[in-house]
Every structure is written in C-alpha cells, then in structure tokens.
Design an enzyme around this catalytic site. Sequence first.
Site, PDB file in Angstrom:
ATOM      1  N   TYR A  36      41.442  23.161 -13.413  1.00  0.00           N
ATOM      2  CA  TYR A  36      41.747  24.540 -13.263  1.00  0.00           C
ATOM      3  C   TYR A  36      40.641  25.286 -13.110  1.00  0.00           C
ATOM      4  O   TYR A  36      40.814  27.032 -12.551  1.00  0.00           O
ATOM      5  CB  TYR A  36      42.856  24.600 -14.497  1.00  0.00           C
ATOM      6  CG  TYR A  36      44.086  24.019 -14.677  1.00  0.00           C
ATOM      7  CD1 TYR A  36      43.962  22.289 -14.544  1.00  0.00           C
ATOM      8  CD2 TYR A  36      44.787  25.291 -13.982  1.00  0.00           C
ATOM      9  CE1 TYR A  36      45.397  22.343 -14.644  1.00  0.00           C
ATOM     10  CE2 TYR A  36      46.276  24.278 -14.332  1.00  0.00           C
ATOM     11  CZ  TYR A  36      46.328  22.615 -14.786  1.00  0.00           C
ATOM     12  OH  TYR A  36      47.621  22.258 -14.680  1.00  0.00           O
ATOM     13  N   CYS A  87      44.931  31.991 -25.234  1.00  0.00           N
ATOM     14  CA  CYS A  87      45.619  32.374 -24.254  1.00  0.00           C
ATOM     15  C   CYS A  87      45.723  34.113 -23.847  1.00  0.00           C
ATOM     16  O   CYS A  87      45.350  34.603 -22.804  1.00  0.00           O
ATOM     17  CB  CYS A  87      47.370  32.145 -23.863  1.00  0.00           C
ATOM     18  SG  CYS A  87      48.001  32.724 -22.689  1.00  0.00           S
TER      19      CYS A  87
END
Length: 477
Positions: free
Chosen positions: A177, A43
């Site tokens: 995505y 992330c």
Amino acid sequence: MSDFDYDLFVIGGGSGGVRAARQAAATGARVALAEEYRLGGTCVIRGCVPKKLMVFASEFRETLTEARAYGWDIGEGRFDWPAFRGKLHGELDRLEKVYRKLLDTSGVEIFDARASFEDAHTLKVGDRTVTAKTILVATGGHPVVPDMPNAGMGLVSNDLFLLEDLPESLLIIGGGYIACEFAGIMNGLGVEVTQYYRGAQVLRGFDEEARGLIADAMCERGIDLHVGTNVVSMGPVDEEEEERLGGDIHMEEDLLPRARAEEKGPVRVKASNGTEKVFDRVLFATGRDPNTSGLGLEEVGVKLGRRGEIVVDDYSRSSVDHIYAIGDVTRRLELTPVAIREAMAFVQTVFHDNPTPVDHDLVPSAVFTQPEFGTIGLSEEEARDREPIEVYCSSFKAMRSAFAGAPDRAMMKLIVSRESRKILGCHIVAPHAGELIQLAGIAVKMGATKEDFDRVTAVHPTMAEELVTMREPVRTA
Ligand code: NDP
C-alpha cells in the site's frame, strides 16, 4: 465503585484508542488515556490524513494537463512544497486539538506520557503510577526497515511529511500500500520516482488483473518500476571515498563509511538487477510491526505473536482476562475504520454487557494509487480456489480521460458464485474508486447477487454503470 483508580485505562491515542475511551466514558466509567506522542495516532498525524492531502496535491499536475486538453489555456505551474507543507502541518495541529477536545468533553483524563505495565492492573504513566480494572492496549504500529548495513540512511513513511525539501529523485523499496501510494504521490509532485519490488507484481494479495492494471498505469505515469528487484547494498555518496577508490562506483559495502541514522543525504544503491545508482533519497515501505516492545506486556502474561502482535480472541481480549487490545497492535486488518469498529465492539462487550465479536468479513478498502483501487471480498484467484465462479470484467477508457487523450484504463470487476449467485468480490480501478467501493460494498455486504446488480438501472454516463451492465462472464472457473 471499584478499588482501582480507573475503570478503563487506554494506552494509545490513535483512532481506536480515542474512540474506545470516549464511548466507555459515555457509560459513566472513569476513563484515562495515555499518549506519548501526538493525539490522533498514525492515521491523523502520519498516515491516512496527511497522505490523502498529499494525494490531492499530487493530482493537480494531471488535472492541469487534462484541463489543457479540454481547452483551458494554462501554463505548467509549479508546486511549492514548503507552502503546502506549512498548511498540511497547520491542518494536523488543528485535528490534534479536535481529538484532545473530544476526549476532554467526554470526561476522559489525558496523560501526555508513555505508559507501561508494572503489574497486570498497575501502570507506570510518566512519573505516576495508576491502577485500572480494565486496560486496553491500542498502541498501533511502526514502519520497519530491512536489517542491512546503512538502512538508517533510508526514510520511512513518517519522515515524508516532514521533509524540508522534496528530493529530485526517490527510490521506493516495497510493493505494498504505502510504497505504491507514495510512488504516485511523489511522481505527481514532480519527483523522479524509481520503485524496487522484490516480488513478481506489486500489491501482493489483491486481484491479479487489478494489480496488473495499476502497475501499468504507474509506469505510464513515469514511475520507473522494477519488479523482481531488491536492494543488495546501500551507502553514502562520499566523494573522497570515491576518489580514494579511483572513482570506482562498484565499492564493497564494508569500504563505505557507516551512515549515521540522521544522515539522510544522497544514497548509492546496488540492486539485485545488477544496477548501481545514486538517489537523492530512499524510502523503505517494507511493512509495519506492532508497538509492543518495552510495554511490559509479556511480563504480566500477555501472549504475543511472531511479529510481536498482541494475540486476541474474537472480542479483542488478550490472554490476560482484563487486558484487551485493538487496532494495528493486534495485526488483524491494519485499517483505521477496522480499529474504530474493534473499539466499539470492545465497549459493547465490556461496558454494555453485550459480548460483541468483531466482524472482519467483507471489509471494503481503497489503495490511493493513481488511479485508485477500491476492493471488497475475494480476488479472482482466492475465489477460484474456493468454489466455482463466474468472472465479469470490463476494462475501458473512461470518457473524461479518453477525451483528454490519457492512456488510463478503468476496470470494474465482479466475482460471482456460480452456486449462490452472490457477489464474492468487487474490484474497481478508476478515479475515485475509493468512493465507488464504499457504495458497492453496501450491496456486497448485504449479500447481493449478480441478478440484484442487474436489476439496477444504469446511471449514464458514468464509469460505475459498468457494474450493472455486464451481461456475459468473461470467464468461468
Ligand atoms: P505491506 O505489508 O502492505 O507491504 C510491505 C511491502 O514491503 C511488501 O511489498 C513486501 O514485499 C515488502 N517487503 C517487506 N520486507 C521487505 C524486505 N526485507 N525487502 C524488500 N521488500 C520488503 O506494508 P505497508 O507498510 O505498505 O502497509 C502496512 C499496512 O498499512 C497495510 O497492510 C495496510 O493494512 C495499511 N495501510 C492502508 C492504507 C489504505 O487503506 N489505503 C494505506 C497505507 C497503509 P512482499 O509482498 O514480498 O512481502
């Protein structure tokens, strides 16, 4: 005090692992964490954070166009990738230090090394051997590329943040995505983007109307999207080779020189739609697999699933009682905030004697396409298969873009149970849809009904007021 070196050893310093380590340490437990690369994980280092900063960077082109439509006298401007990239990496370095400091101040011992199992309670960490009562595996995942000759010439998402220069043209393979987000980002930064997706429509699994609208908007923005299309073969553009073959561009794959993994120059791509083109770079956004190989998990009895994911129960416990796993390595919902919630539930279960199952129901999320997509709950298609529903949908030109003459349409959609009147799904395609779905998600998670939405007064003029002003269903099913 147990006979083990640590009460908890966490393998993996991403969002999930760091949160679990800190919270466990706060209970007074002796905790250590090993990370082989950089603290922060996917992330922070090569995912959500740098990606979102690139989304911001890429949106300015459109903002400038809009500004001109609103009367501002500004020129074309030029995007300076090296300048942005330098700042981006400065920010990632800063965040990594923040993670290290958070662990340090929580009293977690950090190992900057790879850890693997020697036996069920013993880990080899770098050149040390340590024991732990409980072990948490939070090693995340990695991008995968199709098994085909020369696939090593393609980039994966990790590489995009490290590019020396932006390519002039980029082929993106995949329709999920990552593929759709980077198509928007690169297009916004001025790269000529082509996208091949093997299925009928991008963003499989999401609400069909939303997918259609996003695909249209991607094409309107100049992304050359081809659905029902995949790569048949790819290889280097080798002038000598081409000359030897008489300039014939329809080379057979096995005549092409083997690409070295690090050789990421222009790529010649033959596609299933019969075309053959050269792209400066090719990006594989063809999914991610869990990081479980070489950890010695199966040797100590931890059961793995078909894609190599750690199989866990509702409490994130693996098939070995004291070995737990959270985050992408379990392949449940591969989202950072979900990994963090799994971490907190794990700490409750193991260190607070409060068995806490992880709630994976009604999780809001956003896809940072342009326009953005925010979603929670069931798609119309999923809901229709389960129970009788009403569909409320409004698709319109938002005031800001309509004034600027932009073609974009926004969409607000509610899927309502005819029996309970509850909102089963909410789907928003609009600028800042990620922000909007976070708030709508609270109501949906609380079990709000359509009538609850109707009782709320509209905030005018906004896009989101459509969510509380849709009176008649567009269809029932
Ligand atoms: P996805 O699984 O979402 O998408 C993979 C895509 O690649 C699909 O379109 C798939 O097609 C296609 N594909 C798979 N194998 C092949 C192949 N051999 N040849 C051609 N196409 C192929 O993976 P992503 O990597 O995009 O993202 C991984 C996860 O990361 C997501 O599921 C999400 O949970 C998370 N993520 C979340 C973000 C966010 O919250 N904004 C942003 C980025 C990632 P098909 O549909 O036919 O299977």
